[in-house]
Design an enzyme around this catalytic site. Structure first.
Site, mmCIF file in Angstrom:
data_model
loop_
_atom_site.group_PDB
_atom_site.id
_atom_site.type_symbol
_atom_site.label_atom_id
_atom_site.label_comp_id
_atom_site.label_asym_id
_atom_site.label_seq_id
_atom_site.Cartn_x
_atom_site.Cartn_y
_atom_site.Cartn_z
ATOM 1 N N SER A 20 -4.334 1.239 -4.434
ATOM 2 C CA SER A 20 -3.720 -0.008 -3.978
ATOM 3 C C SER A 20 -4.772 -1.064 -3.655
ATOM 4 O O SER A 20 -4.435 -2.128 -3.164
ATOM 5 C CB SER A 20 -2.837 0.252 -2.746
ATOM 6 N N HIS A 52 0.837 -1.212 0.000
ATOM 7 C CA HIS A 52 0.000 0.000 0.000
ATOM 8 C C HIS A 52 0.867 1.255 0.000
ATOM 9 O O HIS A 52 0.642 2.179 -0.788
ATOM 10 C CB HIS A 52 -0.942 0.042 1.203
HETATM 11 CO CO CO Z 1 -1.827 5.390 2.824
#
Ligand code: CO
Ligand code: PHE
Length: 316
Positions: free
Chosen positions: A227, A162
């Site tokens: 993400s 992420h």
């Molecule tokens: Co973040």
């Protein structure tokens, strides 16, 4: 439920009260947990410096770790066309080969040349003030560990995938890079003004879950969306969530959810608009938002005001 973490620095930025756990061990720094859950913090805080950064021990990643990264990267990359903003797509290749977790020092060198930013390792979520101080110094904290294979679709805390895939490409964009630094400086000020909850909403609805209106239609620029295996399409091309124009005070009044796809997204016209709208002194802005909330209450995620214009989802 969000598949990729809907977090980021996000649980860090959540509305939940901060509940730092102190280990009592005299090495490193106290681990940090947010919210009231009894989940132990995941990273190894004993190895962190006083500023909460730690070296990335690249050699300790296993072949399975690199494989998880490669599979996550590949899944996201093929979804980007038509959903991610051009600036993100143009820069995602700077992360290097998808075959292995990038080395932070190599990435830092490239970023430093482009926009003067660096990547620094952290064991996981860090306290707000440490986070703000790093951003203000153009250092982006990246969690060093990667999710386990069974967490492929959903991980509760931000991990290295992420943090790198979601956040780092836009740090190559000069305007966005300056916005992130200004946010850090603004955070240090918000701490003094007891306004972190309001400022956290700005991070959440821009850096993590922001949408941008382009001549080709809506696109995502928020890291929590980019993400995520499922939220990318959800945010852009699925009817249901509300998509409203970015307006600073309206945004700061709006609560958010950390455990589900967002019910509201805020849409900017350009990174210049975002930078300019957030450049003025926030002290009077915080006062105005507090007054509105005192009189009319906060807005819930998904709530739309009467007469408010909404952006239509992209077809498809
Ligand atoms: Co973040
Ligand atoms: N202008 C803001 C302030 O005075 C600083 C800031 C800039 C905050 C960009 C967030 C994002 O507090």
């Amino acid at each position: 439920m969000t598949d990729a973490l809907s977090s980021a620095r996000s649980s860090l930025m959540s509305n939940a009260p901060v509940d730092a756990t102190h280990s009592g061990v005299n090495t490193g720094v106290a681990p940090v947990t947010y919210g009231t859950g009894d989940r132990p913090p995941r990273g190894d805080y004993a190895k962190a410096q006083a500023d909460y950064t730690c070296a990335q021990d690249w050699a300790q990643y296993s072949a399975a770790d690199h494989d998880t990264y490669r599979r996550l990267y590949t899944r996201q990359l093929q979804q980007l066309p038509g959903l991610a903003c051009d600036e993100f797509i143009a820069a995602v290749g700077k992360l290097g080969t998808p075959d292995r977790i990038p080395r932070f020092d190599e990435l830092s060198e490239a970023l430093m040349k482009a926009t003067g930013w660096q990547i620094v390792g952290v064991p996981g979520l860090i306290p707000e003030e440490a986070f703000f101080a790093l951003l203000a110094a153009r250092k982006f904290p990246v969690t060093d560990w990667i999710r386990k294979p069974e967490e492929f679709d959903y991980v509760v805390e931000p991990d290295v995938f992420h943090d790198l895939f979601g956040h780092v490409p836009l740090l190559f964009n000069p305007v966005f890079a300056d916005y992130m630094q200004a946010y850090g400086a603004g955070g240090m000020k918000a701490s003094r003004l007891d306004a972190c909850e309001l400022l956290a909403r700005l991070y959440w609805y821009t850096v993590e879950f922001g949408l941008i209106d382009t001549p080709q239609g809506l696109r995502a620029y928020g890291a929590g969306i980019l993400s995520s295996g499922g939220e990318l399409r959800h945010s852009i091309a699925v009817p249901g969530p509300r998509r409203v124009a970015f307006e600073l005070q309206r945004l700061m009044r709006t609560r958010y959810r950390i455990d589900a796809y967002q019910a509201t997204y805020f849409v900017i016209n350009s990174f210049d608009q975002l930078f300019e709208a957030t450049a003025p002194d926030f002290a009077p802005v915080y006062d105005a938002v507090r007054t509105t909330i005192a009189q009319h209450g906060p807005l819930e995620a998904g709530q739309v005001l009467e007469g408010e214009r909404e952006f239509a989802p992209l077809p498809g």
